[in-house]
Write a protein that holds these residues in place. Structure first.
Motif, PDB file in Angstrom:
ATOM      1  N   UNK A 299       4.076   4.556   3.841  1.00  0.00           N
ATOM      2  CA  UNK A 299       3.532   5.188   5.047  1.00  0.00           C
ATOM      3  C   UNK A 299       4.261   6.479   5.402  1.00  0.00           C
ATOM      4  N   UNK A 300       5.537   6.579   5.087  1.00  0.00           N
ATOM      5  CA  UNK A 300       6.253   7.840   5.326  1.00  0.00           C
ATOM      6  C   UNK A 300       5.727   8.934   4.418  1.00  0.00           C
ATOM      7  N   UNK A 301       5.382   8.575   3.177  1.00  0.00           N
ATOM      8  CA  UNK A 301       4.833   9.576   2.268  1.00  0.00           C
ATOM      9  C   UNK A 301       3.413   9.960   2.649  1.00  0.00           C
ATOM     10  N   UNK A 302       2.601   9.015   3.122  1.00  0.00           N
ATOM     11  CA  UNK A 302       1.209   9.282   3.494  1.00  0.00           C
ATOM     12  C   UNK A 302       1.144  10.072   4.800  1.00  0.00           C
ATOM     13  N   UNK A 303       1.909   9.674   5.786  1.00  0.00           N
ATOM     14  CA  UNK A 303       2.085  10.331   7.078  1.00  0.00           C
ATOM     15  C   UNK A 303       0.909  10.286   8.047  1.00  0.00           C
ATOM     16  N   UNK A 304      -0.344  10.333   7.582  1.00  0.00           N
ATOM     17  CA  UNK A 304      -1.472  10.386   8.503  1.00  0.00           C
ATOM     18  C   UNK A 304      -2.539   9.357   8.132  1.00  0.00           C
ATOM     19  N   UNK A 305      -3.354   8.992   9.117  1.00  0.00           N
ATOM     20  CA  UNK A 305      -4.456   8.066   8.892  1.00  0.00           C
ATOM     21  C   UNK A 305      -5.445   8.661   7.890  1.00  0.00           C
ATOM     22  N   UNK A 306      -5.663   9.955   7.950  1.00  0.00           N
ATOM     23  CA  UNK A 306      -6.619  10.611   7.052  1.00  0.00           C
ATOM     24  C   UNK A 306      -6.227  10.474   5.587  1.00  0.00           C
ATOM     25  N   UNK A 307      -4.949  10.272   5.318  1.00  0.00           N
ATOM     26  CA  UNK A 307      -4.484  10.188   3.923  1.00  0.00           C
ATOM     27  C   UNK A 307      -4.290   8.753   3.451  1.00  0.00           C
ATOM     28  N   UNK A 308      -4.667   7.769   4.266  1.00  0.00           N
ATOM     29  CA  UNK A 308      -4.478   6.369   3.880  1.00  0.00           C
ATOM     30  C   UNK A 308      -5.190   6.015   2.583  1.00  0.00           C
ATOM     31  N   UNK A 309      -6.226   6.744   2.231  1.00  0.00           N
ATOM     32  CA  UNK A 309      -6.980   6.427   1.022  1.00  0.00           C
ATOM     33  C   UNK A 309      -6.154   6.596  -0.259  1.00  0.00           C
TER      34      UNK A 309
ATOM     35  N   UNK B 194      -5.390  -0.212  -2.891  1.00  0.00           N
ATOM     36  CA  UNK B 194      -6.033  -1.337  -2.203  1.00  0.00           C
ATOM     37  C   UNK B 194      -6.468  -2.349  -3.233  1.00  0.00           C
ATOM     38  N   UNK B 195      -6.192  -3.613  -3.078  1.00  0.00           N
ATOM     39  CA  UNK B 195      -5.433  -4.139  -1.947  1.00  0.00           C
ATOM     40  C   UNK B 195      -3.977  -3.682  -2.031  1.00  0.00           C
ATOM     41  N   UNK B 196      -3.337  -3.612  -0.876  1.00  0.00           N
ATOM     42  CA  UNK B 196      -1.956  -3.156  -0.805  1.00  0.00           C
ATOM     43  C   UNK B 196      -1.048  -4.084  -1.599  1.00  0.00           C
TER      44      UNK B 196
END
Length: 123
Positions: free
Chosen positions: A103-113, A117-119
């Motif tokens: 999550x620190x590397x992704x940083x934003x909801x828009x980049x969650x993709x 998945x699955x995590x």
């Protein structure tokens, strides 16, 4: 012991090094490659928390970098994992876990993709 398995050398075509030392900083070509990234933090994962991971982290500290150990992506048999984590903390090495790092590397909801998945970790 030996070269990195090419199946995990990412991205494809990434250099593969032989590490004849327990700590990566003891192998000049590996340390030079890490330093060439010009990033202040080096994320560590791998085998033998109490030996290779510990010696690598301390070597990176000595080289002026901030090693960050991913606690659930390093291992050692039996109690040696916890002993290694304790030694790392005592040496001043920071730690995190896979989920936090992702999550620190992704940083934003828009980049969650970009997260798999699955995590691979519990959400």
């Amino acid at each position: 012991n030996g070269a990195t398995d090419p199946r995990i050398a990412l991205p494809p075509g990434a250099p593969v090094f032989t590490k004849p030392t327990f700590g990566l900083a003891g192998t000049p070509e590996i340390l030079d490659a890490v330093l060439a990234t010009r990033r202040p933090v080096a994320v560590l994962v791998g085998a033998e928390t109490d030996v290779c991971v510990y010696q690598s982290a301390v070597g990176l500290l000595d080289a002026g970098l901030r090693p960050l150990v991913v606690e659930d992506a390093v291992f050692a048999p039996g109690e040696m994992h916890e002993r290694g984590l304790t030694r790392l903390r005592d040496a001043g090495v920071s730690s995190t876990h896979c989920k936090a790092l992702a999550y620190e590397w992704v940083r934003t909801v828009e980049r969650l993709d970009v997260l798999p998945r699955p995590a691979p970790f519990p959400l």
